[in-house]
Write a protein that holds these residues in place. Structure first.
Motif, short mmCIF file in Angstrom:
data_model
loop_
_atom_site.label_atom_id
_atom_site.label_comp_id
_atom_site.label_asym_id
_atom_site.label_seq_id
_atom_site.Cartn_x
_atom_site.Cartn_y
_atom_site.Cartn_z
N THR A 89 25.85 -14.21 -28.33
CA THR A 89 24.59 -14.54 -27.65
C THR A 89 23.35 -13.99 -28.33
O THR A 89 22.24 -14.32 -27.92
CB THR A 89 24.60 -14.00 -26.21
OG1 THR A 89 24.61 -12.57 -26.25
CG2 THR A 89 25.82 -14.48 -25.44
N GLN A 141 14.69 -13.73 -18.22
CA GLN A 141 14.06 -15.04 -18.07
C GLN A 141 13.60 -15.58 -19.42
O GLN A 141 13.78 -16.76 -19.73
CB GLN A 141 12.87 -14.95 -17.11
CG GLN A 141 12.10 -16.25 -16.91
CD GLN A 141 12.96 -17.35 -16.32
OE1 GLN A 141 13.87 -17.08 -15.55
NE2 GLN A 141 12.67 -18.59 -16.67
N LEU A 144 16.76 -16.62 -21.47
CA LEU A 144 17.39 -17.83 -20.93
C LEU A 144 16.53 -19.06 -21.23
O LEU A 144 17.06 -20.15 -21.48
CB LEU A 144 17.61 -17.68 -19.43
CG LEU A 144 18.68 -16.65 -19.03
CD1 LEU A 144 18.71 -16.47 -17.52
CD2 LEU A 144 20.05 -17.07 -19.54
N ALA A 145 15.20 -18.90 -21.19
CA ALA A 145 14.32 -20.02 -21.54
C ALA A 145 14.51 -20.42 -23.00
O ALA A 145 14.54 -21.61 -23.33
CB ALA A 145 12.86 -19.64 -21.27
N LEU A 147 17.21 -20.05 -24.71
CA LEU A 147 18.53 -20.68 -24.79
C LEU A 147 18.45 -22.14 -24.37
O LEU A 147 19.03 -23.01 -25.02
CB LEU A 147 19.51 -19.92 -23.89
CG LEU A 147 20.91 -20.52 -23.74
CD1 LEU A 147 21.62 -20.60 -25.07
CD2 LEU A 147 21.72 -19.72 -22.74
N ARG A 148 17.72 -22.42 -23.31
CA ARG A 148 17.61 -23.81 -22.83
C ARG A 148 16.91 -24.73 -23.83
O ARG A 148 17.16 -25.93 -23.86
CB ARG A 148 16.86 -23.83 -21.49
CG ARG A 148 17.68 -23.30 -20.32
CD ARG A 148 17.01 -23.63 -19.00
NE ARG A 148 15.74 -22.93 -18.84
CZ ARG A 148 15.62 -21.75 -18.24
NH1 ARG A 148 16.70 -21.14 -17.76
NH2 ARG A 148 14.44 -21.18 -18.12
N HIS A 149 16.03 -24.18 -24.66
CA HIS A 149 15.29 -24.99 -25.63
C HIS A 149 15.94 -25.03 -27.00
O HIS A 149 15.38 -25.61 -27.93
CB HIS A 149 13.85 -24.46 -25.76
CG HIS A 149 13.01 -24.71 -24.55
ND1 HIS A 149 12.94 -23.83 -23.49
CD2 HIS A 149 12.22 -25.77 -24.21
CE1 HIS A 149 12.13 -24.32 -22.56
NE2 HIS A 149 11.67 -25.49 -22.97
N ASP A 150 17.12 -24.43 -27.14
CA ASP A 150 17.83 -24.44 -28.43
C ASP A 150 18.84 -25.58 -28.43
O ASP A 150 19.85 -25.51 -27.72
CB ASP A 150 18.53 -23.10 -28.64
CG ASP A 150 19.22 -23.01 -29.99
OD1 ASP A 150 19.18 -24.01 -30.76
OD2 ASP A 150 19.81 -21.96 -30.30
N ALA A 153 22.52 -24.62 -29.19
CA ALA A 153 23.15 -23.55 -28.41
C ALA A 153 24.52 -24.01 -27.90
O ALA A 153 24.68 -25.13 -27.42
CB ALA A 153 22.25 -23.17 -27.25
N LEU A 155 26.80 -23.41 -25.08
CA LEU A 155 26.76 -22.80 -23.75
C LEU A 155 28.07 -22.10 -23.40
O LEU A 155 28.07 -21.07 -22.73
CB LEU A 155 26.42 -23.86 -22.70
CG LEU A 155 25.02 -24.47 -22.81
CD1 LEU A 155 24.81 -25.51 -21.72
CD2 LEU A 155 23.94 -23.39 -22.71
N TYR A 158 28.03 -18.83 -25.15
CA TYR A 158 27.11 -17.93 -24.47
C TYR A 158 27.72 -17.41 -23.16
O TYR A 158 27.58 -16.23 -22.84
CB TYR A 158 25.78 -18.63 -24.19
CG TYR A 158 24.75 -18.39 -25.26
CD1 TYR A 158 24.79 -19.10 -26.46
CD2 TYR A 158 23.74 -17.45 -25.08
CE1 TYR A 158 23.85 -18.88 -27.45
CE2 TYR A 158 22.80 -17.22 -26.07
CZ TYR A 158 22.85 -17.94 -27.26
OH TYR A 158 21.93 -17.71 -28.24
#
Length: 322
Positions: A89, A141, A144-145, A147-150, A153, A155, A158
Motif C-alpha cells: 500500500t 482521508q 484513500l482519496a 488511492l481512488r484516483h489511481d 491501483a 484494490l 491494498y
C-alpha cells in the motif's frame, strides 16, 4: 515524567525508520527483510550481552521465555506484517493504521492496568483520544482519496495490506503491555539489559527463520539471489542500521520510558513513531504533505500534548465484608 517523555520521543524517531525500509528495497521479500533486520539486531546485541553478562545471569528461565515471546510477537511477526503491508500500500496508509496504537493501547491499559498504574480519568482522557483519532482520520482521508484516483491501483492488494497492518496493530498492542508488565514487576532490573536480552532471544528465532526462508526459496526454484539478494551491500547496510537504531536503541529508549510512565500514557506517546514515519515517508517521496495531512499531524501533536497533562488517579480497592 519529563525524562520518560524524552525517551519515548527518541524511541519514536528511531522506530519511524522501519516504515521506509521496505520502500528502499522494494524487490526484497518482506519475510527476508524481517528476519534480516532481527538477525542484525541479535548480532548487535551479542557484544552488549557481554557487558551486561552479570545482569543477564540474574534472569530466570521464565524471564528468558518471556523475552522469547516478546521477540517473536513484537519483533518478527510484527515487522513481517508491517513490511508486507507497506510493500502493498505504500508507507502512509499502514503508518496511520499503526498510528491507532496510541488509542488502542491507552484504552487497553486503562482497562487492564488501572490498579497498578492508577486510572486515567476517562473524561479527561477522552479529548486526547478524540484529537488523535481525528488526526489519524484526516491523514487516512488523503491517502484513500489518492488511492481512488489511481487507475493502476490494485484494490485487492491494498485490502490485503490493510489486513496485515491491522494484524501488526494487534501484535504491538500485546507487546508493550506485556513488556511493561515485566519492567514494572522488576524495577530493580536494568532496561538496557532487558533490551539486550530481547536481542539475544531474537537471534535464534531469526537464524531459524532465515534458514527456513532460504530453504523454502531454493525448494520452490526461486530465482532470488540468496542469501543477501541482488543488492547485498544495500541490504546488509540497511539491516545493520535498522538492527542498531530501530531495534536495540529503540527498545532501550522504550524500556526506559516504560519504567518511568504509566502504561496508558506511554501507549499514547507511540504517536511519536507515527509522526516520524510520516516525515520520513514524505521526504522519501520528495513532496510536501497536503493541507489535510498537515491538519491531521497537528491534531496528533495536540492529542499528545493534552495527554501528558493527564495524571493517573489511584484506584481504591473495594473491600468486601461479610
Amino acid at each position: 515524567m519529563g525524562m520518560g517523555i524524552v525517551y519515548a520521543l527518541a524511541a519514536g524517531l528511531m522506530w519511524g525508520l522501519v516504515f521506509v525500509g521496505p520502500l528502499l528495497l522494494p524487490g526484497y521479500p518482506a519475510a527476508l527483510q524481517s528476519v534480516g533486520r532481527y538477525l542484525a539486531f541479535g548480532l548487535i546485541a551479542l557484544p552488549f550481552a557481554w557487558f551486561d553478562r552479570a545482569a543477564l545471569r540474574q534472569l530466570s528461565r521464565a524471564d528468558w521465555l518471556e523475552a522469547l515471546r516478546l521477540a517473536l510477537v513484537g519483533n518478527l511477526i510484527y515487522y513481517l506484517c508491517l513490511a508486507s503491508a507497506i510493500q502493498r500500500t505504500g508507507a502512509p496508509l499502514p503508518t496511520m493504521i499503526i498510528g491507532t496504537l496510541p488509542v488502542v493501547i491507552a484504552v487497553s491499559a486503562n482497562l487492564r492496568n488501572a490498579r497498578r498504574d492508577g486510572r486515567l480519568p476517562w473524561a479527561r482522557l477522552a479529548p486526547s483520544l478524540l484529537l488523535i483519532a481525528a488526526g489519524i482520520a484526516c491523514v487516512n482521508q488523503v491517502e484513500l482519496a489518492a488511492l481512488r484516483h489511481d487507475p493502476d491501483a490494485d484494490l485487492t492488494r491494498y485490502a490485503g495490506g490493510v489486513m496485515l497492518a491491522l494484524l501488526a496493530v494487534a501484535c504491538w498492542t500485546w507487546y508493550p503491555l506485556r513488556n511493561a508488565d515485566w519492567l514494572r514487576a522488576h524495577p530493580d532490573r536494568s532496561p538496557r539489559s532487558w533490551a539486550t536480552a530481547q536481542g539475544v532471544a531474537t537471534l535464534p528465532l531469526a537464524l531459524i527463520g532465515y534458514a527456513l526462508l532460504w530453504g523454502g526459496m531454493e525448494a520452490a526454484g526461486s530465482g532470488f539471489a540468496m542469501p543477501f539478494g541482488p543488492h547485498p551491500m544495500a541490504f546488509v547496510g540497511l539491516m545493520a542500521v535498522l538492527g542498531l537504531c530501530a531495534s536495540w536503541l529503540g527498545t532501550l529508549c522504550w524500556n526506559e520510558a516504560s519504567q518511568r510512565l504509566p502504561t496508558a500514557l506511554a501507549g499514547q506517546l507511540i504517536v511519536f513513531e507515527t509522526l516520524a514515519a510520516l516525515a520520513y515517508a514524505f521526504l522519501l517521496r520528495g513532496e510536501w504533505p497536503r493541507p489535510l495531512t498537515l491538519a491531521g499531524i497537528a491534531l496528533l501533536i495536540a492529542g499528545v500534548l493534552w495527554a501528558v497533562r493527564v495524571r493517573p488517579e489511584p484506584v481504591v480497592a473495594t473491600e468486601h465484608g461479610a
